[in-house]
Motif scaffolding. Structure first.
Motif, short mmCIF file in Angstrom:
data_model
loop_
_atom_site.label_atom_id
_atom_site.label_comp_id
_atom_site.label_asym_id
_atom_site.label_seq_id
_atom_site.Cartn_x
_atom_site.Cartn_y
_atom_site.Cartn_z
N ARG A 1 4.26 1.18 1.83
CA ARG A 1 4.14 -0.45 3.24
C ARG A 1 4.36 -1.26 2.27
O ARG A 1 3.21 -1.68 1.27
N VAL B 1 3.30 -4.97 2.92
CA VAL B 1 2.31 -6.07 3.52
C VAL B 1 1.77 -7.22 4.24
O VAL B 1 1.29 -8.42 4.83
N PRO C 1 -2.14 -12.03 14.59
CA PRO C 1 -2.73 -11.59 15.75
C PRO C 1 -3.30 -10.18 14.01
O PRO C 1 -3.19 -10.11 13.13
N ASN C 2 -4.27 -9.73 14.93
CA ASN C 2 -4.80 -8.23 13.52
C ASN C 2 -3.78 -7.41 12.75
O ASN C 2 -2.83 -7.33 13.63
N GLY C 3 -4.10 -7.00 11.86
CA GLY C 3 -3.01 -5.99 11.29
C GLY C 3 -1.86 -7.11 10.45
O GLY C 3 -1.38 -6.63 9.88
N ALA C 4 -2.06 -7.85 11.09
CA ALA C 4 -0.65 -9.24 9.99
C ALA C 4 -0.66 -9.42 8.19
O ALA C 4 -0.38 -10.07 7.63
N GLY C 5 -2.10 -9.12 7.86
CA GLY C 5 -2.70 -9.05 6.59
C GLY C 5 -3.53 -10.46 6.19
O GLY C 5 -3.58 -10.59 4.93
N LYS C 6 -4.62 -10.96 7.40
CA LYS C 6 -5.17 -12.00 6.13
C LYS C 6 -6.35 -11.01 5.73
O LYS C 6 -6.57 -11.55 4.60
N THR C 7 -6.23 -10.17 5.61
CA THR C 7 -7.80 -10.13 5.35
C THR C 7 -7.63 -9.23 3.59
O THR C 7 -7.62 -9.07 3.18
N THR C 8 -6.11 -8.85 4.23
CA THR C 8 -5.33 -8.23 2.75
C THR C 8 -5.35 -9.95 1.25
O THR C 8 -5.81 -9.62 -0.21
N TYR D 1 0.87 -1.28 -0.19
CA TYR D 1 -0.25 0.10 -0.15
C TYR D 1 1.04 1.64 -0.26
O TYR D 1 1.47 1.12 1.20
N1 LIG Z 1 -6.27 0.30 1.86
C1 LIG Z 1 -5.21 0.08 3.10
N2 LIG Z 1 -4.08 0.29 2.71
C2 LIG Z 1 -3.26 1.02 3.64
N3 LIG Z 1 -3.13 0.02 4.38
C3 LIG Z 1 -3.81 -0.69 3.85
C4 LIG Z 1 -5.57 -0.78 3.69
N4 LIG Z 1 -5.68 -1.57 3.85
C5 LIG Z 1 -5.17 -3.00 5.13
N5 LIG Z 1 -4.44 -1.78 5.44
C6 LIG Z 1 -2.71 -2.34 6.48
O1 LIG Z 1 -2.38 -3.07 5.78
C7 LIG Z 1 -2.00 -4.98 7.35
C8 LIG Z 1 -2.46 -5.41 7.23
O2 LIG Z 1 -4.17 -5.46 7.36
P1 LIG Z 1 -5.18 -6.79 6.84
O3 LIG Z 1 -4.88 -7.07 5.71
O4 LIG Z 1 -6.80 -6.10 7.43
O5 LIG Z 1 -4.72 -7.28 8.78
P2 LIG Z 1 -5.94 -8.20 8.73
O6 LIG Z 1 -7.10 -8.97 8.18
O7 LIG Z 1 -4.86 -9.65 9.13
O8 LIG Z 1 -5.79 -7.86 10.96
C9 LIG Z 1 -2.27 -3.34 8.62
O9 LIG Z 1 -1.07 -2.57 8.49
C10 LIG Z 1 -3.41 -2.48 7.86
O10 LIG Z 1 -2.84 -1.45 8.51
#
Ligand SMILES: Nc1ncnc2c1ncn2[C@@H]1O[C@H](COP(=O)(O)OP(=O)(O)O)[C@@H](O)[C@H]1O
Ligand SMILES: [Mg+2]
Lengths: 261, 240
Positions: free
Chosen positions: B14, B16, B35-42, B11
């Protein structure tokens, strides 16, 4: 095509379950009805004045100069344009903004359909809604035609111009709505944009300069004034189509860019 | 079934996701733990074609996601972190719309909807408007939506987050039931969820896959919690 219809049907349903749709429909009917009534009253006043003049000069032909098309219909159609200018932003604000807020954007974008199909479906849904809005005003025209003998041509081209205007409104509205998840912001952007197109022709810096040419090309006024009088030119059609397509294209870029950032 | 090669996501500047490599075989149920913010959703958004990767390859059910996105999307079911619901629709109306989006038509349409509603225990609420449903029921509607097309691969992003303990139990048993018929990846930050529902685990931290394998292999007699905390703190000292 079926994918497009699925989206269109969903859009229409969601228009008609939201209270906004009914507020918009009511407002539109009340305002246009009122404007129509004003038009008739004005025509009557003018008619009386002309009657008096005709009597004074003992020349009944003067009355024939009174044109129902010019005095009632053209003004009425211009008024519809103005009403739409204010209503289109409200009609369009939900389009993409609501999908973003609900998280359903993710649903649409991961379904086996293309962005083009999503946009086409949404466009069509909004267009049908606007059609449903405008259609009842034909009753007023039918009334006029049963009491007098206006020309049909300007009525038809006038309505076409209104639909062209609506297409631009829908495209601009979709674009604005795709930029934000805040519907109010989407509404304001659409209004400001449409308003610019609207007034830009009235403050035209003259046809000679390049700027003047651009301004008069973009101006909605420049491209509706002839159709409202019964003259339709391919130039006007190209205008409505190109401006709509431009904003549809921008919508596509915006919908896709959310994911490229 | 699923193959991910050298997946990288940035992103801005950065990063991720750092060069993820993993594969999932047909019929496996994989827990994506981090953990939260690890990159699962991404990661899941990339797998479902919602986000494009910065670089790397994804193959699902034999199709390349980049060049054949529609073919891939036909074969997956996805439940995003926030269930993607139209609040003003009824449960059945919503599922009918999704069926059409997924290309289910004609005679099989009603059958598929009934099947999904039955699987997810939605029959009693099928005529209710989604806005009036409890969180647990909404999550089930989201699940029903994901399984409508009998996807070969089911991707569930934190399917139990925000539910109360009873709802969590119900959703977990539902996932277990689905697991028999589908390949499933589910993400979670809850350790017990993985040991209860999955056979395989992938542990992700700060965008790096730090461990993957069968649960027994990974834990090797210890509790998953010990392993997880150990790995993450070890990973953090490595990075520093
Ligand atoms: N649209 C975005 N722009 C910038 N950073 C993002 C965006 N979406 C997620 N992130 C960052 O990417 C990292 C991984 O996020 P995410 O995949 O949501 O983690 P998880 O689902 O594991 O909690 C986090 O540090 C988050 O802040
Ligand atoms: Mg997440």
């Amino acid at each position: 095509m079926r994918n497009i219809i699925a989206i269109t049907t969903k859009e229409l349903k969601s228009f008609f379950v939201s209270p906004i749709a009914y507020v918009v429909l009511m407002l539109f009917l009340v305002v246009t009805g009122y404007l129509f009534y004003i038009g008739i009253v004005e025509f009557q006043l003018t008619y009386r004045r002309f009657q008096t003049i005709a009597q004074i000069y003992k020349n009944p032909q003067i009355l024939e100069n009174l044109n129902v098309n010019a005095i009632i219909i053209e003004r009425f159609l211009v008024n519809i344009l103005f009403v739409l200018l204010f209503l289109m932003p409200a009609i369009m604000m939900r389009s993409f903004a609501e999908e973003k807020r609900n998280g359903t954007e993710e649903l649409l974008m991961t379904a086996p359909i293309t962005v083009n199909q999503i946009i086409a479906g949404k466009f069509l849904g909004s267009f049908i809604f606007v059609l449903a809005l405008i259609l009842p005003t034909i009753v007023y025209q039918v009334l006029l035609f049963s009491f007098s003998t206006p020309e049909l041509g300007p009525v038809v081209t006038g309505y076409l111009a209104i639909l062209g205007f609506a297409c631009i409104g829908i495209s601009v509205g979709m674009f604005a709505s795709s930029l934000t998840q805040n519907q109010i912001i989407a509404m304001v952007i659409t209004f400001v944009c449409m308003f610019m197109f609207f007034i830009i022709g009235m403050i035209s810096p003259g046809e000679e300069t390049v700027l003047g040419k651009v301004v008069s090309y973009v101006s909605i006024y420049q491209h509706t004034k002839d159709p409202l009088r019964g003259l339709i030119d391919t130039k006007d059609i190209v205008y409505f189509a190109s401006l709509s397509l431009l904003f549809i294209f921008l919508t596509k870029q915006s919908v896709e860019s959310v994911r490229w950032r | 079934m699923l193959e991910v090669k050298d997946l990288l996501k940035r992103y801005g500047d950065r990063t991720v996701l750092h060069h993820l490599n993993f594969s999932v075989e047909k019929g496996e149920v994989v827990g994506f733990l981090g953990p939260n913010g690890a990159g699962k959703t991404t990661t899941m958004r990339i797998l479902t074609g919602f986000l494009p990767p910065t670089s790397g390859e994804v193959h699902i059910a034999g199709y390349d996601l980049q060049s054949k996105p529609i073919e891939v999307k036909r074969r997956i079911g996805y439940l995003p972190e926030q269930p993607p619901l139209y609040m003003d629709m009824t449960v059945k109306g919503y599922l009918r719309f999704i069926s059409k989006l997924k290309g289910i038509r004609g005679d099989s349409l009603a059958d598929r909807i009934d099947w999904a509603m039955q699987k997810c225990g939605l029959q009693e609420v099928q005529k209710r408007v989604i806005a009036n449903l409890s969180k647990g029921f909404r999550q089930r509607v989201g699940l029903a939506q994901a399984i409508l097309n009998e996807p070969e691969l089911l991707i569930l992003d934190e399917p139990t987050v925000g539910l109360d303990p009873r709802q969590i139990r119900e959703i977990r048993s539902l996932i277990k039931e689905l697991a028999g018929e589908h390949t499933v990846i589910l993400s979670t930050h809850i350790l017990s969820e993985v040991s209860m529902t999955c056979e395989k685990v992938m542990i992700i931290n700060e965008g790096r896959l730090i461990k993957q394998g069968n649960i027994e292999e990974v834990t090797a007699g210890r509790s998953l919690e010990e392993v997880f905390i150990g790995l993450i703190s070890q990973d953090e000292t490595n990075v520093q």
